[in-house]
Design a protein around this motif. Structure first.
Motif, PDB file in Angstrom:
ATOM      1  N   THR A 388      -0.029  14.954  12.282  1.00 30.17           N
ATOM      2  CA  THR A 388       1.150  14.555  11.517  1.00 30.17           C
ATOM      3  C   THR A 388       0.950  13.230  10.799  1.00 30.17           C
ATOM      4  N   ARG A 389      -0.055  12.469  11.218  1.00 24.92           N
ATOM      5  CA  ARG A 389      -0.294  11.141  10.648  1.00 24.92           C
ATOM      6  C   ARG A 389      -1.383  11.158   9.584  1.00 24.92           C
ATOM      7  N   TYR A 390      -1.884  12.321   9.278  1.00 28.16           N
ATOM      8  CA  TYR A 390      -2.956  12.433   8.292  1.00 28.16           C
ATOM      9  C   TYR A 390      -2.459  12.022   6.912  1.00 28.16           C
ATOM     10  N   ASN A 391      -3.278  11.271   6.210  1.00 33.05           N
ATOM     11  CA  ASN A 391      -2.935  10.824   4.863  1.00 33.05           C
ATOM     12  C   ASN A 391      -3.967  11.391   3.891  1.00 33.05           C
ATOM     13  N   CYS A 392      -3.544  12.292   3.041  1.00 38.97           N
ATOM     14  CA  CYS A 392      -4.473  12.916   2.089  1.00 38.97           C
ATOM     15  C   CYS A 392      -4.714  12.049   0.867  1.00 38.97           C
ATOM     16  N   ALA A 393      -4.216  10.819   0.869  1.00 36.65           N
ATOM     17  CA  ALA A 393      -4.392   9.823  -0.190  1.00 36.65           C
ATOM     18  C   ALA A 393      -3.468  10.114  -1.377  1.00 36.65           C
ATOM     19  N   ASP A 394      -3.418   9.146  -2.275  1.00 37.25           N
ATOM     20  CA  ASP A 394      -2.478   9.231  -3.384  1.00 37.25           C
ATOM     21  C   ASP A 394      -2.885  10.274  -4.406  1.00 37.25           C
ATOM     22  N   LEU A 395      -1.881  10.793  -5.086  1.00 36.27           N
ATOM     23  CA  LEU A 395      -2.127  11.741  -6.164  1.00 36.27           C
ATOM     24  C   LEU A 395      -2.892  11.069  -7.309  1.00 36.27           C
TER      25      LEU A 395
END
Length: 395
Positions: A388-395
């Motif tokens: 749930t804490r995964y960050n796929c980075a900014d668009l």
């Protein structure tokens, strides 16, 4: 017909991918077999990682008012009276109607983006240009420089890539909504109760509406009741008769029009690790790429992640030229798609591994298999909410 980028399927992943590309200034079209927007399934839980993506797509603020924040995850076994509460106050967890998400994504797209009534029946390469060529049920053709398959578990695009169809678990799940006109009075918690091979999940969506599921081993009679709402309800009630009265009542008074009986599908971690997700300028995303069994509540959020990563990778590598016919992609497509597949693969492998092990525990496995699964889960995933804490980075 010709276009630069064609997205097959106007579900969550297809629309989110189109919107992410639109935010990056890349034009695309979405072809959808239905005659209008549709939402397969009833609702979905969206954790922090999913809301982070929805914020970047510019639709989160429109959706949050329709779903209350959940503060606690609660699991209880009636077999041994064991209970476990996990606070998620540092996370953002809400349960949202799928139809609301679909409508919000579509509303942000240019009016000429989605083409309904376009069922893809075949995908091949144009013998002249070598571009992907989509054939529709009515015989018409669409040539595109890029094809993105977001057409679900039974994907024509995945079949073209040679990917294996998802497998079926021995379990099925009944899904439903229950509305309490005077308010349900429940705490803001997601609860799963287990007894004798049956699991019941319940999560409030607002002050009056509750989303629930009943998961159990599939019985032979289920094959004849998949579209019979009365039969679905009766089967669900029969499954929960040994559960607390409030659970039985919740199923009994549920909205008949909402009831769905579905088989649970999955793909093994090794299939995702070794799968060929790109061939030329054709790629897959969402359930066409990965069907993760629903034990982590990450199905919708992971599809949203796909959309952002795919749009970012394409925008980073493709070159677009403008002329009197509009914007044309000149090169860089395959490099962008390769980067997208590389970024997503290990995220999906870990998700599918955790979900696969949980699924084995839920089936009628031997004691040895169960012990092995529990050991692997404790060893590989000591933080059960890591996903749930995964960050796929900014668009």
């Amino acid at each position: 017909m010709e276009t630069e980028i064609a997205i097959v399927g106007a579900g969550i992943c297809g629309l989110a991918t189109a919107l992410a590309l639109h935010r990056k200034g890349i034009k695309c079209v979405v072809v959808e077999r239905s005659e209008s927007l549709r939402a397969t399934g009833l609702a979905l839980t969206i954790f922090t990682n999913g809301w982070r993506v929805l914020d970047q797509l510019g639709v989160a603020s429109k959706l949050r008012p329709f779903a209350i924040t959940i503060h606690t995850l609660y699991e209880k076994s009636l077999d041994d009276n064991f209970g476990l509460k996990i606070p998620v106050s540092n996370e953002e967890l809400r349960c949202l109607k799928r139809s609301l998400l679909i409508e919000a994504l579509a509303a942000e797209l240019p009016t000429d983006t989605i083409y309904f009534g376009r069922q893809v029946v075949a995908l091949k390469l144009d013998p002249v240009t070598s571009y992907p060529l989509l054939k529709f049920q009515d015989g018409s053709l669409l040539r595109a420089k890029v094809v993105i398959g977001c057409d679900g578990a039974n994907s024509i695009v995945a079949e073209y890539l040679g990917l294996k169809a998802p497998k079926l678990l021995s379990m099925c799940s009944t899904l439903g909504f229950t509305n309490y006109p005077d308010g349900h009075g429940l705490d803001n918690e997601s609860i799963i109760i287990r007894k004798g091979g049956v699991s019941v999940g319940r999560i409030p969506m607002d002050d009056k509406l509750v989303y629930w599921f009943v998961a159990r081993e599939q019985a032979p009679k289920d094959l004849t009741t998949f579209k019979d709402t009365d039969g679905i309800r009766e089967s669900a009630i029969e499954s929960v008769m040994d559960f607390p009265d409030e659970i039985v009542e919740m199923v009994k008074i549920s909205d008949a029009n909402s009831l769905i009986l579905a088989r649970l599908k999955y793909q093994t971690p090794w299939e995702i690790l070794l799968g060929n997700f790109r061939k030329g300028a054709v790629v897959v995303a969402g359930d066409a790429m990965h069907v993760v069994a629903p034990f982590l509540g990450q199905g919708g959020s992971v599809c949203l992640e796909d959309a952002v990563v795919l749009a970012r990778c394409l925008a980073k590598h493709v070159e677009v030229s403008a002329n009197q016919d509009g914007h044309r992609i000149t090169k860089g497509v395959e490099a962008g798609l390769d980067l997208y597949v590389k970024e997503r693969r290990m995220r999906l492998v870990w998700l599918s591994t955790q979900s696969y092990l949980i699924g084995l525990l839920g089936e009628n496995s031997s004691n040895l298999v169960r012990r092995g699964c529990l050991w692997l889960l404790a060893t590989l995933f000591p933080d059960t909410l890591w996903h749930t804490r995964y960050n796929c980075a900014d668009l």
